[in-house]
Design a protein around this motif. Sequence first.
Motif, PDB file in Angstrom:
ATOM      1  N   SER A  83       0.663  -1.136   0.125  1.00  0.00           N
ATOM      2  CA  SER A  83      -0.265  -0.004   0.037  1.00  0.00           C
ATOM      3  C   SER A  83       0.919   1.171  -0.019  1.00  0.00           C
ATOM      4  CB  SER A  83      -0.916  -0.233   1.059  1.00  0.00           C
ATOM      5  OG  SER A  83      -0.201   0.037   2.574  1.00  0.00           O
ATOM      6  N   GLU A  84       2.094   1.048   0.274  1.00  0.00           N
ATOM      7  CA  GLU A  84       2.962   2.409   0.311  1.00  0.00           C
ATOM      8  C   GLU A  84       3.934   2.119  -0.653  1.00  0.00           C
ATOM      9  OE1 GLU A  84       4.827   2.025   4.279  1.00  0.00           O
ATOM     10  OE2 GLU A  84       2.912   2.423   5.158  1.00  0.00           O
ATOM     11  N   GLU A  85       3.904   1.355  -1.692  1.00  0.00           N
ATOM     12  CA  GLU A  85       4.741   1.074  -2.574  1.00  0.00           C
ATOM     13  C   GLU A  85       4.757   2.330  -3.846  1.00  0.00           C
ATOM     14  OE1 GLU A  85       7.549  -0.598  -3.834  1.00  0.00           O
ATOM     15  OE2 GLU A  85       7.429  -1.451  -1.515  1.00  0.00           O
ATOM     16  N   ASN A  86       5.468   3.383  -3.535  1.00  0.00           N
ATOM     17  CA  ASN A  86       5.739   4.425  -4.637  1.00  0.00           C
ATOM     18  C   ASN A  86       7.090   4.687  -4.607  1.00  0.00           C
ATOM     19  OD1 ASN A  86       2.739   4.897  -4.894  1.00  0.00           O
ATOM     20  ND2 ASN A  86       2.663   6.150  -2.945  1.00  0.00           N
ATOM     21  N   SER A  87       7.715   4.065  -5.710  1.00  0.00           N
ATOM     22  CA  SER A  87       9.158   4.239  -5.804  1.00  0.00           C
ATOM     23  C   SER A  87       9.549   5.590  -6.722  1.00  0.00           C
ATOM     24  CB  SER A  87       9.714   3.028  -6.543  1.00  0.00           C
ATOM     25  OG  SER A  87       9.228   2.952  -7.873  1.00  0.00           O
ATOM     26  N   VAL A  88      10.811   5.441  -7.281  1.00  0.00           N
ATOM     27  CA  VAL A  88      11.303   6.524  -7.970  1.00  0.00           C
ATOM     28  C   VAL A  88      10.310   6.468  -9.375  1.00  0.00           C
ATOM     29  CG1 VAL A  88      13.295   6.839  -7.049  1.00  0.00           C
ATOM     30  CG2 VAL A  88      12.948   5.201  -9.033  1.00  0.00           C
ATOM     31  N   LEU A  89       9.741   5.516  -9.816  1.00  0.00           N
ATOM     32  CA  LEU A  89       8.817   5.315 -10.856  1.00  0.00           C
ATOM     33  C   LEU A  89       7.610   6.034 -10.685  1.00  0.00           C
ATOM     34  CD1 LEU A  89       9.120   1.296 -11.558  1.00  0.00           C
ATOM     35  CD2 LEU A  89      10.508   3.205 -12.593  1.00  0.00           C
ATOM     36  N   GLY A  90       7.142   6.192  -9.451  1.00  0.00           N
ATOM     37  CA  GLY A  90       5.753   6.927  -9.326  1.00  0.00           C
ATOM     38  C   GLY A  90       4.824   5.844  -8.593  1.00  0.00           C
ATOM     39  N   THR A  91       3.615   6.103  -8.878  1.00  0.00           N
ATOM     40  CA  THR A  91       2.604   5.201  -8.616  1.00  0.00           C
ATOM     41  C   THR A  91       2.806   3.893  -9.530  1.00  0.00           C
ATOM     42  OG1 THR A  91       0.851   6.481  -9.468  1.00  0.00           O
ATOM     43  CG2 THR A  91       1.177   6.549  -7.215  1.00  0.00           C
ATOM     44  N   TYR A  92       2.090   2.721  -9.250  1.00  0.00           N
ATOM     45  CA  TYR A  92       2.046   1.712 -10.189  1.00  0.00           C
ATOM     46  C   TYR A  92       0.724   1.600 -10.904  1.00  0.00           C
ATOM     47  CZ  TYR A  92       6.355   0.334  -8.205  1.00  0.00           C
ATOM     48  OH  TYR A  92       7.871   0.252  -7.543  1.00  0.00           O
ATOM     49  N   ASP A  93       1.035   1.519 -12.164  1.00  0.00           N
ATOM     50  CA  ASP A  93      -0.340   1.418 -12.956  1.00  0.00           C
ATOM     51  C   ASP A  93      -1.007   0.054 -12.921  1.00  0.00           C
ATOM     52  OD1 ASP A  93      -0.200   3.944 -14.354  1.00  0.00           O
ATOM     53  OD2 ASP A  93       1.883   3.068 -15.053  1.00  0.00           O
ATOM     54  N   LYS A  94      -0.021  -1.034 -12.812  1.00  0.00           N
ATOM     55  CA  LYS A  94      -0.601  -2.445 -12.759  1.00  0.00           C
ATOM     56  C   LYS A  94       0.368  -3.251 -11.820  1.00  0.00           C
ATOM     57  CE  LYS A  94      -1.635  -2.055 -17.643  1.00  0.00           C
ATOM     58  NZ  LYS A  94      -3.025  -2.244 -17.782  1.00  0.00           N
ATOM     59  N   ILE A  95      -0.382  -4.191 -11.288  1.00  0.00           N
ATOM     60  CA  ILE A  95       0.488  -5.258 -10.346  1.00  0.00           C
ATOM     61  C   ILE A  95       0.381  -6.588 -10.963  1.00  0.00           C
ATOM     62  CG2 ILE A  95       0.557  -6.180  -8.005  1.00  0.00           C
ATOM     63  CD1 ILE A  95      -0.621  -3.479  -7.053  1.00  0.00           C
ATOM     64  N   ILE A  96       1.557  -7.281 -10.770  1.00  0.00           N
ATOM     65  CA  ILE A  96       1.462  -8.698 -11.278  1.00  0.00           C
ATOM     66  C   ILE A  96       2.166  -9.610 -10.158  1.00  0.00           C
ATOM     67  CG2 ILE A  96       2.636 -10.537 -12.742  1.00  0.00           C
ATOM     68  CD1 ILE A  96       2.855  -8.460 -14.818  1.00  0.00           C
ATOM     69  N   ASN A  97       1.342 -10.459  -9.785  1.00  0.00           N
ATOM     70  CA  ASN A  97       1.670 -11.408  -8.790  1.00  0.00           C
ATOM     71  C   ASN A  97       2.010 -12.697  -9.257  1.00  0.00           C
ATOM     72  OD1 ASN A  97       0.738  -9.681  -6.459  1.00  0.00           O
ATOM     73  ND2 ASN A  97      -1.434 -10.096  -7.422  1.00  0.00           N
ATOM     74  N   ILE A  98       3.024 -13.224  -8.797  1.00  0.00           N
ATOM     75  CA  ILE A  98       3.695 -14.694  -9.141  1.00  0.00           C
ATOM     76  C   ILE A  98       3.711 -15.602  -7.610  1.00  0.00           C
ATOM     77  CG2 ILE A  98       5.194 -16.203 -10.125  1.00  0.00           C
ATOM     78  CD1 ILE A  98       6.125 -13.703 -11.771  1.00  0.00           C
ATOM     79  N   LEU A  99       2.910 -16.513  -7.555  1.00  0.00           N
ATOM     80  CA  LEU A  99       2.690 -17.070  -6.307  1.00  0.00           C
ATOM     81  C   LEU A  99       2.877 -18.884  -6.272  1.00  0.00           C
ATOM     82  CD1 LEU A  99      -0.615 -15.512  -5.103  1.00  0.00           C
ATOM     83  CD2 LEU A  99       1.581 -14.705  -4.783  1.00  0.00           C
ATOM     84  N   GLU A 100       4.063 -18.878  -5.654  1.00  0.00           N
ATOM     85  CA  GLU A 100       4.361 -20.564  -5.778  1.00  0.00           C
ATOM     86  C   GLU A 100       4.677 -20.878  -4.423  1.00  0.00           C
ATOM     87  OE1 GLU A 100       7.152 -23.654  -8.095  1.00  0.00           O
ATOM     88  OE2 GLU A 100       7.896 -21.489  -7.821  1.00  0.00           O
ATOM     89  N   PHE A 101       3.543 -21.526  -3.394  1.00  0.00           N
ATOM     90  CA  PHE A 101       3.497 -21.761  -2.242  1.00  0.00           C
ATOM     91  C   PHE A 101       4.511 -22.913  -1.672  1.00  0.00           C
ATOM     92  CE2 PHE A 101      -0.160 -19.154  -2.966  1.00  0.00           C
ATOM     93  CZ  PHE A 101       0.023 -17.962  -1.940  1.00  0.00           C
ATOM     94  N   ASP A 102       5.022 -23.003  -0.602  1.00  0.00           N
ATOM     95  CA  ASP A 102       5.723 -24.000  -0.040  1.00  0.00           C
ATOM     96  C   ASP A 102       4.906 -24.918   1.155  1.00  0.00           C
ATOM     97  OD1 ASP A 102       5.949 -22.700   2.454  1.00  0.00           O
ATOM     98  OD2 ASP A 102       7.796 -21.718   1.910  1.00  0.00           O
ATOM     99  N   ALA A 103       5.562 -25.791   1.440  1.00  0.00           N
ATOM    100  CA  ALA A 103       4.709 -26.948   2.322  1.00  0.00           C
ATOM    101  C   ALA A 103       3.880 -26.167   3.536  1.00  0.00           C
ATOM    102  CB  ALA A 103       5.634 -27.900   2.954  1.00  0.00           C
ATOM    103  N   LYS A 104       4.714 -25.208   4.172  1.00  0.00           N
ATOM    104  CA  LYS A 104       4.109 -24.662   5.611  1.00  0.00           C
ATOM    105  C   LYS A 104       2.963 -23.510   5.088  1.00  0.00           C
ATOM    106  CE  LYS A 104       7.485 -20.696   5.463  1.00  0.00           C
ATOM    107  NZ  LYS A 104       6.347 -19.574   5.329  1.00  0.00           N
ATOM    108  N   ASP A 105       2.993 -22.989   3.981  1.00  0.00           N
ATOM    109  CA  ASP A 105       1.826 -22.287   3.398  1.00  0.00           C
ATOM    110  C   ASP A 105       0.585 -22.823   3.232  1.00  0.00           C
ATOM    111  OD1 ASP A 105       3.508 -20.002   3.257  1.00  0.00           O
ATOM    112  OD2 ASP A 105       4.382 -20.691   1.237  1.00  0.00           O
ATOM    113  N   TYR A 106       0.706 -24.292   3.120  1.00  0.00           N
ATOM    114  CA  TYR A 106      -0.579 -25.082   2.928  1.00  0.00           C
ATOM    115  C   TYR A 106      -1.394 -25.449   4.068  1.00  0.00           C
ATOM    116  CZ  TYR A 106      -0.250 -25.340  -2.232  1.00  0.00           C
ATOM    117  OH  TYR A 106      -0.012 -24.976  -3.608  1.00  0.00           O
ATOM    118  N   VAL A 107      -0.436 -25.103   5.302  1.00  0.00           N
ATOM    119  CA  VAL A 107      -0.971 -25.750   6.672  1.00  0.00           C
ATOM    120  C   VAL A 107      -2.189 -24.542   6.985  1.00  0.00           C
ATOM    121  CG1 VAL A 107      -0.522 -26.324   8.880  1.00  0.00           C
ATOM    122  CG2 VAL A 107       1.115 -26.684   6.978  1.00  0.00           C
ATOM    123  N   LEU A 108      -3.381 -25.121   7.179  1.00  0.00           N
ATOM    124  CA  LEU A 108      -4.293 -24.304   7.652  1.00  0.00           C
ATOM    125  C   LEU A 108      -4.311 -24.020   9.109  1.00  0.00           C
ATOM    126  CD1 LEU A 108      -7.089 -25.090   5.036  1.00  0.00           C
ATOM    127  CD2 LEU A 108      -5.562 -23.304   5.032  1.00  0.00           C
TER     128      LEU A 108
END
Length: 216
Positions: A83-108
């Motif tokens: 929410s605070e990601e405003n770099s020297v580029l300015g604000t972001y027009d788009k966001i891309i997520n790449i999510l690859e979870f490990d074993a502990k992330d699957y533990v509910l």
Amino acid sequence: MIRDLIKSMLRITDTGPSMVDCVKYPVKYTDGYAGNSLLEKNILFCIKSDRSFGNEIEAASQTDSFNYKVLKIKDIEEIESISEENSVLGTYDKIINILEFDAKDYVLINHSDFNNNDMLYMVYRLLQVEATYMINNSGDGIATALIGNRNSTGILDETICNFLKGLGLPLAKHRIICNSLFATDEVPLADIVSTLIFLISKYGYELNGEMLKLGN
């Protein structure tokens, strides 16, 4: 009133405002996946994976002429920083997520305590923060890749896929596209990044709310 009655009788669902990108972008004669619609756009890549996508992202940025920053996220606390990601580029027009979870992330449930870093909560909070950022900063697109691996469980992966697909309609009301893809871990990293670029570009408006699948 009559129109509403007819729609109710026919069970027609309101699909929201038109999501067509009518901008006439300059013709580009080199290879690319965005039809030149990402020219000088600022893109934030949020990556939750032990693998590096740096070379593939850099190659894509050279081909499709966008600016970018990579943010590696490991837990909920790092997600909040988006929410605070405003770099020297300015604000972001788009966001891309790449999510690859490990074993502990699957533990509910972890030792009888709620695991607030499990993948379901992380994806929910991630997209909540990103959608708010897009609305507040006049951004126009989110694309997410979920990469399945040996830790994957069908139920949890399918739950996240349905969640991602379901965001298309509500975000369309803010002129924000939301597309996604599910890829198996043998799919080349370059193919994952290229597909995400396609989904976040002008072509993504036509596909809004769709989830593509790569791999067997």
